[in-house]
Design a protein around this motif. Structure first.
Motif, PDB file in Angstrom:
ATOM      1  N   PHE A 148       8.317   0.567  94.060  1.00 14.58           N
ATOM      2  CA  PHE A 148       9.775   0.642  94.169  1.00 14.58           C
ATOM      3  C   PHE A 148      10.452   1.140  92.898  1.00 14.58           C
ATOM      4  O   PHE A 148      11.583   1.618  92.923  1.00 14.58           O
ATOM      5  CB  PHE A 148      10.308  -0.741  94.540  1.00 14.58           C
ATOM      6  N   GLY A 149       9.766   1.034  91.760  1.00 17.69           N
ATOM      7  CA  GLY A 149      10.369   1.396  90.496  1.00 17.69           C
ATOM      8  C   GLY A 149      10.969   2.789  90.441  1.00 17.69           C
ATOM      9  O   GLY A 149      12.096   2.970  89.948  1.00 17.69           O
ATOM     10  N   ASP A 353       5.067  -2.327  89.536  1.00 16.89           N
ATOM     11  CA  ASP A 353       6.104  -1.808  90.430  1.00 16.89           C
ATOM     12  C   ASP A 353       6.606  -0.440  89.990  1.00 16.89           C
ATOM     13  O   ASP A 353       7.551   0.084  90.568  1.00 16.89           O
ATOM     14  CB  ASP A 353       7.275  -2.794  90.480  1.00 16.89           C
ATOM     15  N   GLY A 354       5.993   0.118  88.935  1.00 19.64           N
ATOM     16  CA  GLY A 354       6.322   1.481  88.541  1.00 19.64           C
ATOM     17  C   GLY A 354       7.266   1.615  87.367  1.00 19.64           C
ATOM     18  O   GLY A 354       7.669   2.734  87.030  1.00 19.64           O
ATOM     19  N   ILE A 355       7.637   0.497  86.717  1.00 21.12           N
ATOM     20  CA  ILE A 355       8.514   0.557  85.545  1.00 21.12           C
ATOM     21  C   ILE A 355       7.742   0.025  84.347  1.00 21.12           C
ATOM     22  O   ILE A 355       7.399  -1.158  84.291  1.00 21.12           O
ATOM     23  CB  ILE A 355       9.796  -0.259  85.769  1.00 21.12           C
ATOM     24  N   ASP A 356       7.484   0.906  83.415  1.00 26.69           N
ATOM     25  CA  ASP A 356       6.665   0.536  82.261  1.00 26.69           C
ATOM     26  C   ASP A 356       7.429  -0.347  81.284  1.00 26.69           C
ATOM     27  O   ASP A 356       6.936  -1.381  80.847  1.00 26.69           O
ATOM     28  CB  ASP A 356       6.169   1.793  81.547  1.00 26.69           C
ATOM     29  N   THR A 367       6.038   4.306  85.006  1.00 22.47           N
ATOM     30  CA  THR A 367       4.587   4.381  84.866  1.00 22.47           C
ATOM     31  C   THR A 367       4.065   5.694  85.450  1.00 22.47           C
ATOM     32  O   THR A 367       4.552   6.171  86.482  1.00 22.47           O
ATOM     33  CB  THR A 367       3.908   3.197  85.556  1.00 22.47           C
ATOM     34  N   ALA A 368       3.054   6.246  84.800  1.00 19.89           N
ATOM     35  CA  ALA A 368       2.544   7.560  85.192  1.00 19.89           C
ATOM     36  C   ALA A 368       1.913   7.580  86.583  1.00 19.89           C
ATOM     37  O   ALA A 368       2.186   8.496  87.376  1.00 19.89           O
ATOM     38  CB  ALA A 368       1.548   8.062  84.143  1.00 19.89           C
ATOM     39  N   PRO A 369       1.044   6.618  86.969  1.00 21.65           N
ATOM     40  CA  PRO A 369       0.402   6.715  88.291  1.00 21.65           C
ATOM     41  C   PRO A 369       1.401   6.676  89.445  1.00 21.65           C
ATOM     42  O   PRO A 369       1.254   7.441  90.421  1.00 21.65           O
ATOM     43  CB  PRO A 369      -0.530   5.493  88.317  1.00 21.65           C
ATOM     44  N   GLU A 370       2.401   5.814  89.336  1.00 22.16           N
ATOM     45  CA  GLU A 370       3.372   5.691  90.428  1.00 22.16           C
ATOM     46  C   GLU A 370       4.273   6.924  90.495  1.00 22.16           C
ATOM     47  O   GLU A 370       4.574   7.439  91.582  1.00 22.16           O
ATOM     48  CB  GLU A 370       4.193   4.414  90.250  1.00 22.16           C
TER      49      GLU A 370
END
Length: 409
Positions: A148-149, A353-356, A367-370
């Motif tokens: 969701f990030g 969740d995509g927020i580093d 985040t890079a993978p998301e």
């Protein structure tokens, strides 16, 4: 706000309209009336806010409501429907309406200063979490791997505008946010504009965990008390897959009449949520998010101190157990877990969740993978986002997603 499958949201939290609409007659003005009941403003009259409205009108402590948004006629009719339904049940509250366009910050501030709501429920978002669930199942599941990030700009933009208007209005309204509060709250906290508290997400998973724990502990659910610290990823993932995935969390349980902390097999507990305790999601699942929101709203309206779970109390990242009072939620962590550790857990889960991380100026790093999933599927890539650029990123994401979704119509 709530999450793409609504098994964890609630964001929920969040309805889809950009700046939503209002209902009722001409808007009432003034803060807490002679009856002592607060005036609650609802912004964002999508499905979630409509359900919240119906529940608020069912309780004398929360049945003084004003609906705010761009399409005053549409929202007035929505308010009348809720008002007539309540009247049919012998419940008599008030539902008024006022025009608000959040993109006009000065006009919104003037309206807030005139209407003077005690509590503002923010259900507006530029794109509901539900939108991507309309994709073909296999496509949705592939896109959902971005978590969701990366969708943060869609939920941050309007909250940023609202909180600027609240500050400009000079009133002391408390803001309850349903749009991805786990991340929106801590970003806006960096610039002193955090909503008071969020709803949904961590709160949405607690009822099922309570029932599951009661089953494992051979206790009645009313005897079981859980305290869960977790970010949106956890509350989205567990009901879908029956385990915690990459999500860090802290869970403590106690049973009334039994000393100490109850020992729980977390694997067996989580597995129930993808089995005997699996629920429907989607738009129907918004009912659970609405009840989570009303628990917080009622606790604030009544200054009750009720135990609840909520994201972003005071702008903290992720969700926590809280005691709800008029001023919002104060942490009520279990023994052995202090505030710093609870925040660390949620920041770790936030990375899943995509927020580093979130910088001190509100800049968000993804985040890079998301984000790679978003780039591969949508052609959208945002490695970092300054707070002031959130609206531009939201516009780009809107266009990229629309082009992507058009392929499957």
């Amino acid at each position: 706000m709530t999450s793409p499958s609504d098994t964890s949201n609630t964001t929920g939290t969040s309805d889809t309209t950009g700046t939503s609409a209002s209902t009722g007659t001409s808007a009432s003005t003034g803060t807490t009336g002679s009856s002592g009941k607060p005036l609650i403003m609802l912004l964002g009259m999508g499905d979630l806010s409509a359900k919240v409205l119906t529940m608020l009108l069912g309780d004398p402590a929360t049945n003084r409501v004003v609906l705010a948004g761009r399409d005053a006629e549409a929202v007035r009719r929505r308010g009348n429907l809720a008002l007539f339904t309540a009247t049919n049940l012998g419940l008599h509250g008030t539902v008024d309406s006022v025009h608000v366009d959040l993109r006009d910050v000065d006009a919104t501030a003037d309206t807030l200063a005139r209407v003077r709501p005690d509590i503002i429920f923010m259900g507006g978002s530029l794109q509901s979490w539900r939108v991507i669930t309309a994709l073909p199942k296999e496509v949705f599941e592939e896109l959902d791997e971005a978590q969701f990030g990366p969708w943060l700009p869609m939920h941050l933009t309007l909250n940023h505008l609202l909180m600027q208007a609240v500050r400009g209005s000079g009133i002391d309204a408390k803001v309850v946010n349903a749009a991805f509060p786990d991340a929106v709250g801590p970003v806006l906290d960096k610039v002193g504009l955090a909503p008071t508290i969020g709803v949904g997400n961590v709160a949405n998973i607690v009822p099922a965990l309570t029932l599951g724990a009661a089953h494992l502990l051979d206790a009645h659910p009313s005897q079981v008390e859980l305290r869960l610290t977790a970010q949106h990823y956890f509350s989205h993932y567990v009901p879908r897959f029956g385990d915690a995935g990459k999500g860090a969390y802290h869970l403590a349980a106690s049973v009334r009449g039994r000393p100490g902390t109850a020992e729980l097999d977390h694997g067996a507990l989580f597995a129930q949520l993808d089995n005997r305790l699996k629920r429907i999601g989607g738009i129907d699942g918004q009912l659970l998010t609405a009840s989570s929101a009303v628990r917080v709203l009622k606790g604030m309206a009544a200054d009750s101190g009720v135990l609840a779970h909520a994201p972003a109390p005071g702008g903290l990242p992720g969700g926590y157990p809280v005691r709800v009072h008029r001023a919002g939620g104060t942490l009520d962590l279990p023994a052995g877990l202090d505030r710093d550790e609870a925040v660390r857990i949620n920041e770790e889960c936030q990375r899943a969740d995509g927020i580093d991380r979130i910088d001190d100026d509100g800049t968000v790093h993804f985040t890079a993978p998301e984000m790679a999933v978003m780039k591969r599927l949508l052609g959208y890539e945002c490695q970092s986002m300054k707070l002031g650029d959130a609206s531009e990123w939201a516009n780009e994401l809107t266009l990229k997603y629309a082009a992507f979704a058009a392929k499957f119509r």
